[in-house]
Write a protein that holds these residues in place. Structure first.
Motif, PDB file in Angstrom:
ATOM      1  N   ARG A 127     -88.292  -7.259  -6.812  1.00  0.00           N
ATOM      2  CA  ARG A 127     -88.178  -6.298  -5.707  1.00  0.00           C
ATOM      3  C   ARG A 127     -86.731  -6.077  -5.274  1.00  0.00           C
ATOM      4  N   PRO A 142     -92.191  -5.040 -16.115  1.00  0.00           N
ATOM      5  CA  PRO A 142     -91.307  -4.057 -15.495  1.00  0.00           C
ATOM      6  C   PRO A 142     -92.032  -2.851 -14.912  1.00  0.00           C
ATOM      7  N   GLU A 143     -93.227  -2.561 -15.420  1.00  0.00           N
ATOM      8  CA  GLU A 143     -93.981  -1.428 -14.883  1.00  0.00           C
ATOM      9  C   GLU A 143     -94.461  -1.698 -13.455  1.00  0.00           C
ATOM     10  N   LEU A 144     -94.513  -2.975 -13.064  1.00  0.00           N
ATOM     11  CA  LEU A 144     -94.962  -3.336 -11.721  1.00  0.00           C
ATOM     12  C   LEU A 144     -93.828  -3.916 -10.875  1.00  0.00           C
ATOM     13  N   SER A 145     -92.598  -3.717 -11.303  1.00  0.00           N
ATOM     14  CA  SER A 145     -91.429  -4.183 -10.556  1.00  0.00           C
ATOM     15  C   SER A 145     -90.727  -2.986  -9.911  1.00  0.00           C
ATOM     16  N   PRO A 146     -90.650  -2.924  -8.583  1.00  0.00           N
ATOM     17  CA  PRO A 146     -89.947  -1.814  -7.936  1.00  0.00           C
ATOM     18  C   PRO A 146     -88.501  -1.674  -8.399  1.00  0.00           C
ATOM     19  N   CYS A 178     -87.211  -2.540 -11.267  1.00  0.00           N
ATOM     20  CA  CYS A 178     -87.210  -1.995 -12.628  1.00  0.00           C
ATOM     21  C   CYS A 178     -87.531  -0.506 -12.613  1.00  0.00           C
ATOM     22  N   GLN A 179     -88.449  -0.109 -11.764  1.00  0.00           N
ATOM     23  CA  GLN A 179     -88.849   1.292 -11.703  1.00  0.00           C
ATOM     24  C   GLN A 179     -87.719   2.192 -11.197  1.00  0.00           C
ATOM     25  N   THR A 180     -86.847   1.648 -10.359  1.00  0.00           N
ATOM     26  CA  THR A 180     -85.740   2.454  -9.826  1.00  0.00           C
ATOM     27  C   THR A 180     -84.461   2.319 -10.652  1.00  0.00           C
ATOM     28  N   ARG A 212     -85.164  -0.137 -18.227  1.00  0.00           N
ATOM     29  CA  ARG A 212     -85.908  -1.362 -17.938  1.00  0.00           C
ATOM     30  C   ARG A 212     -86.557  -1.872 -19.220  1.00  0.00           C
ATOM     31  N   VAL A 256     -92.708   2.465  -4.199  1.00  0.00           N
ATOM     32  CA  VAL A 256     -92.141   3.164  -5.345  1.00  0.00           C
ATOM     33  C   VAL A 256     -93.315   3.734  -6.131  1.00  0.00           C
ATOM     34  N   ASP A 259     -94.853   5.856  -9.482  1.00  0.00           N
ATOM     35  CA  ASP A 259     -94.611   6.194 -10.883  1.00  0.00           C
ATOM     36  C   ASP A 259     -95.795   7.026 -11.396  1.00  0.00           C
TER      37      ASP A 259
END
Length: 323
Positions: free
Chosen positions: A15, A43-47, A49-51, A55, A320, A322
């Motif tokens: 986070r 990484p698909e569930l990490s804010p 990583c998403q921003t 990633r 976040v 996606d």
């Protein structure tokens, strides 16, 4: 003039959106572009990583392949700076930091000897006490159990290698000791009073450049949720002793203390990385992230004690999206 962006990789990103934003802002102040990379177990569930700009997935930091995967990514993506965010990944990264450096990546981590001390709370207390840092009375669970008649209760119990408030508890008396524990545990005298985190920055020569305390007004899952910077000359003196107690500190670190009304300040933990509350120090003007980037760019490090007192941080949940 630099060609191309500064490429920064945040490991175990989770986070840490705010931390990445601090580095983006620092790069902007240095008039260089910045490319944020991040990795995590999912990484698909990490804010964070998403921003990020890029990633990727990694195994747990305790996996034997962890460091090798990071080294390969840093080499192929020309990563300039790797910033770890959790304690368990510090030992393998400290052991490999010279290998990363040979490939062109600076790992923001202190030397292996320092990490060995701060990852063991018993060693931490012993090193700090030897340097004149005020610390709480501390013993292994076995020592405290056998001297329970002389041990003051209530007392704290916690894993010697724990983090993020994992496994901590309060012993009301000797009857609260369990027969067996799954990992090494320590017992510390119970302290009362306000709790502070002191964010510090140590330059490449081992000199303390900045110490920014904040009072922890509210904590969630071991991380400050509400805090306020508070200038206190006594904390600077303690910070100098903390830094001198370690054999090779480097960059951003933080330590925690409680100001007991009877015993005074007592330091009980060190995190040799950017702490979760660093964004408060950054907003107050600490410039730790910018100092690291300046050093990478061959410029003088800029962290200093010219930060604002009384700055308050009130965190809240954000989302976040996606897709």
């Amino acid at each position: 003039m630099r060609n191309g962006p500064l490429r920064i990789l945040f490991t175990s990103a989770g986070r840490r959106v705010e931390l990445a934003q601090c580095f983006r802002a620092a790069a902007s102040r240095r008039d260089v572009s910045c490319e944020i990379h991040a990795c995590d177990l999912d990484p698909e569930l990490s804010p964070a990583c998403q921003t990020a700009d890029a990633r990727f997935v990694v195994p747990k930091c305790t996996d034997p392949s962890y460091v090798g995967i990071l080294q390969e990514y840093c080499r192929t993506r020309s990563i300039d700076l790797l910033v770890p965010t959790i304690d368990p990944e510090l030992p393998p990264l400290a052991a490999a930091r010279d290998d990363f450096a040979e490939a062109g990546t600076f790992v923001h981590v202190s030397c292996a000897e320092t990490i060995d001390i701060v990852r063991d709370k018993q060693k931490t207390i012993e090193a700090l006490a030897a340097s004149g840092v005020p610390v709480p009375r501390t013993a292994s669970v076995e020592e405290a159990r056998h001297s329970s008649g002389a041990w003051p209760f209530p007392a704290f119990i916690k894993p010697s290698g724990g983090s993020a408030s994992r496994g901590i508890g309060i012993l009301q008396g000797p009857e609260d000791f369990r027969g067996k524990y799954d990992e090494p545990m320590i017992v510390q005298e119970f302290l009362r009073g306000p709790e502070y985190t002191v964010n510090v920055y140590v330059d490449r020569n081992g000199k303390l450049l900045s110490a920014v305390p904040h009072i922890r007004l509210s904590v969630r899952a071991g991380e400050v949720e509400k805090g306020r910077t508070e200038r206190n000359p006594a904390f600077w003196e303690i910070a100098e002793r903390v830094v001198s107690a370690l054999p090779g500190p480097r960059g951003a670190m933080c330590f925690q203390l409680i100001v007991d009304p009877e015993k005074g300040p007592r330091v009980f933990e060190i995190n040799a990385r950017f702490g979760g509350g660093y964004p408060l120090a950054d907003h107050a003007g600490a410039r730790f992230a910018e100092s690291l980037l300046a050093d990478l760019l061959g410029q003088p490090e800029c962290a200093s004690n010219e930060w604002r007192d009384g700055v308050t941080m009130l965190r809240y949940d954000a989302a976040v999206f996606d897709g």
